[in-house]
Design an enzyme around this catalytic site. Structure first.
Site, PDB file in Angstrom:
ATOM      1  N   SER A 207     -57.967 -70.950  -6.971  1.00 56.07           N
ATOM      2  CA  SER A 207     -56.572 -70.794  -7.048  1.00 56.07           C
ATOM      3  C   SER A 207     -55.747 -69.722  -6.505  1.00 56.07           C
ATOM      4  CB  SER A 207     -56.179 -71.398  -8.439  1.00 56.07           C
ATOM      5  OG  SER A 207     -54.802 -71.638  -8.716  1.00 56.07           O
ATOM      6  N   ASP A 423     -57.494 -82.433  -6.780  1.00 54.10           N
ATOM      7  CA  ASP A 423     -56.360 -81.180  -7.094  1.00 54.10           C
ATOM      8  C   ASP A 423     -55.062 -81.737  -6.970  1.00 54.10           C
ATOM      9  OD1 ASP A 423     -55.243 -78.952  -7.434  1.00 54.10           O
ATOM     10  OD2 ASP A 423     -56.635 -77.634  -6.273  1.00 54.10           O
ATOM     11  N   HIS A 463     -58.247 -79.486 -10.388  1.00 56.19           N
ATOM     12  CA  HIS A 463     -58.130 -78.012  -9.911  1.00 56.19           C
ATOM     13  C   HIS A 463     -58.836 -76.972 -10.544  1.00 56.19           C
ATOM     14  CE1 HIS A 463     -55.412 -74.922  -8.477  1.00 56.19           C
ATOM     15  NE2 HIS A 463     -55.291 -74.323  -9.461  1.00 56.19           N
TER      16      HIS A 463
END
Length: 552
Positions: A207, A423, A463
């Protein structure tokens, strides 16, 4: 989650986690008295430079569960320390590094007793969202593999952008500088404690941590021999704009186009009904969501017949319009494509993001970086015109959208990027797009780009962690997740050790193996292909076994 770590699991964990800092279990420690003493003495003996001050030096025995790691923000504490168990005896060092007269970085350094016998490697791990949360479970995972592991608070504590207000040096730490100073401190600490120069230096993050990895590859590739960058939040400024516009389209309960959590389940099922069998197997996993173009009008209420959500589980015209906007690219007021669409099958992940955090990240970035005005209000002040103001500023190159990786190529260092195609926080199509952007800009076909930069779409991964498929690949944010019977694939280190083998033995990964526990309790395994190859079902065999698929 990494980009937005304030989620339901965080809130639950914050309530149930015990208050004790350490809980020791497992076999007793056999660390030598000399190692323990040298570790304890670091507070007095480790003085690498005038900018670095040792705050803590302590021995931590194997089996210790870092149940309440030392951070100042309780939600950081709950999420990022979950599953942080020391598999080997180690020395813990916490240092304060001054980066300017108005900024500093706190670094946690874990030095395992096995370091000299396992390659003398150092690794830095990344962060998430706008936060300064140290990824403690990533530190203990890497130290179990023998790495001296470094994590920083990214130049500020907590999960919000408030520390950025009128503090450009803090933004600079967040954008990239914390990586440099933390890594250097980790290298010096290993050299000091063990009396040996470090060997290879690595990076792992997801991320925001993935963006940090790409930032290193673009701007200072000499720092890391190998970089593992997951779900990168690069194209960062347009990502912030996309998050704001997505919430405006379908996340605001006051809007006619709002989609509730219950309605998202129906949308997800429509996506699967229309696209799941494209790859040859109906298993709830889209191997190539790029081929999926859902027709949401199939959910449209018949207004003449008086149909409603309550009566027929159908959607209004405004809701269908909102869905079509989200599953299409974000277009600027000037007609430019700013950010790619939401990947089909990622809708449940997106729904959770919208419900739990709303436009928090976008609001914070506008308030505390773009405008330095804490009164900015999303509901009244956001518009696509505001996105132009956002894009006009790129402090310290935080957009991380430079396609020229020539210096990385010349350095002979390696980059593995991966992205979960489920995601809903950061569209995986952004990673496809960046790979192809680099290819075009450098004039390199995939076979040459793959000499130093490989991209792996991970199907069934949300994610960074979790998902409906074989999502566990032994990467950032994943080691703290509980599986029945324990974590899979810790024996060979997963994607991290795939990177090590590429850097140190020249064995480039063709696939990254993923594993998970299926809905019926069965083990699911799948080899995820390097892009642009795609996973294809061979037409026979158990789809939960990797031998039933091929990269083509």
């Amino acid at each position: 989650m990494r980009l937005f770590s304030t989620n339901a699991s965080v809130l639950i964990a914050a309530i149930v986690l015990p208050l004790a800092s350490y809980a020791s279990s497992g076999p007793p420690s056999h660390a030598s008295r000399d190692f323990r003493q040298r570790c304890a003495n670091l507070r007095r003996t480790f003085k690498p430079d005038r900018h670095t001050k040792v705050l803590v030096s302590e021995f931590i025995p194997q089996g210790t569960n870092w149940t309440n790691a030392p951070v100042t923000h309780p939600l950081c504490n709950a999420y990022y320390s979950s599953g942080a168990i020391f598999k080997v005896d180690a020395c813990r060092l916490r240092v304060d590094i001054s980066t300017s007269s108005t900024s500093n970085v706190i670094a946690e350094i874990i030095l395992p007793i096995t370091w000299k016998d396992t390659g003398k490697r150092v690794i830095t791990v990344g962060n998430g969202g706008l936060n300064g949360c140290v990824a403690y479970s990533d530190l203990t995972y890497a130290s179990a593999l023998g790495f001296t592991a470094v994590g920083t608070n990214n130049g500020h504590d907590g999960e919000t952008g408030k520390p950025f207000l009128n503090r450009p040096e803090v933004i600079k730490d967040f954008a990239y500088r914390s990586l440099i100073v933390g890594t250097e401190a980790g290298k010096k600490a290993a050299n000091h404690l063990f009396g040996r120069s470090p060997g290879k230096i690595y990076y792992m993050g997801c991320s925001t941590g993935g963006r940090q990895g790409l930032k290193a590859a673009q701007d200072f590739p000499e720092l890391f021999d190998g970089i593992l960058a997951g779900a990168p939040a690069n194209n960062f400024l347009n990502l912030v704009a996309n998050g704001a516009q997505t919430y405006a389209n379908i996340g605001n309960p006051a809007a006619a186009s709002y989609i509730s959590l219950e309605q998202w389940d129906v949308v997800h099922q429509l996506v699967l009904d229309q696209c799941d069998r494209i790859d040859g197997v109906s298993d709830g996993i889209l191997e190539d969501p790029m081929k999926c173009r859902p027709r949401f009008e199939d959910l449209l209420c018949d207004q003449e017949a008086g149909q409603t959500w309550a009566s027929h589980k159908c959607l209004t015209t405004a809701q269908i319009d909102g869905l079509n906007r989200v599953y299409g690219p974000l277009i600027s007021v000037k007609g430019e494509i700013l950010y790619p669409r939401l990947n089909p099958s990622a809708e449940v992940d997106l729904a959770r993001a919208m419900a739990l955090i709303g436009p928090t990240l976008s609001t914070d970035w506008f308030r505390y970086v773009v405008l330095n005005d804490s009164s900015w209000d999303f509901n009244t002040d956001w518009s696509l015109e505001a996105a132009e103001l956002l894009r006009a500023q790129d402090p310290f190159g935080i957009s991380t959208w430079n396609p020229d990786l020539s210096n990385l190529r010349r350095s002979k260092h390696k980059l593995i990027a991966y992205h979960g195609v489920q995601d809903g926080f950061i569209s995986s199509e952004n990673s496809y797009r960046y790979y192809n952007y680099v290819s075009r800009s450098m004039g390199l076909p995939a076979r040459k780009l793959d000499e130093f930069y490989r991209f792996f779409p991970i199907t069934g991964l949300k994610h960074c962690t979790g998902g409906d498929g074989a999502w566990y690949i032994g990467a950032a944010g994943q080691p703290g997740v509980a599986f029945p019977g324990g974590l899979p694939r810790t024996d060979d280190g997963g994607a991290l050790m795939d990177l090590v083998r590429w850097v140190e033995k020249g064995i480039a990964p063709e696939r990254i193996r993923g594993t998970s526990i299926g809905r019926q309790g069965q083990q699911v395994m799948r080899d995820h292909c390097r892009y642009p190859l795609k996973n294809t079902y061979v037409g026979r065999g158990d789809p939960n076994r990797p031998g039933s698929w091929k990269c083509a």
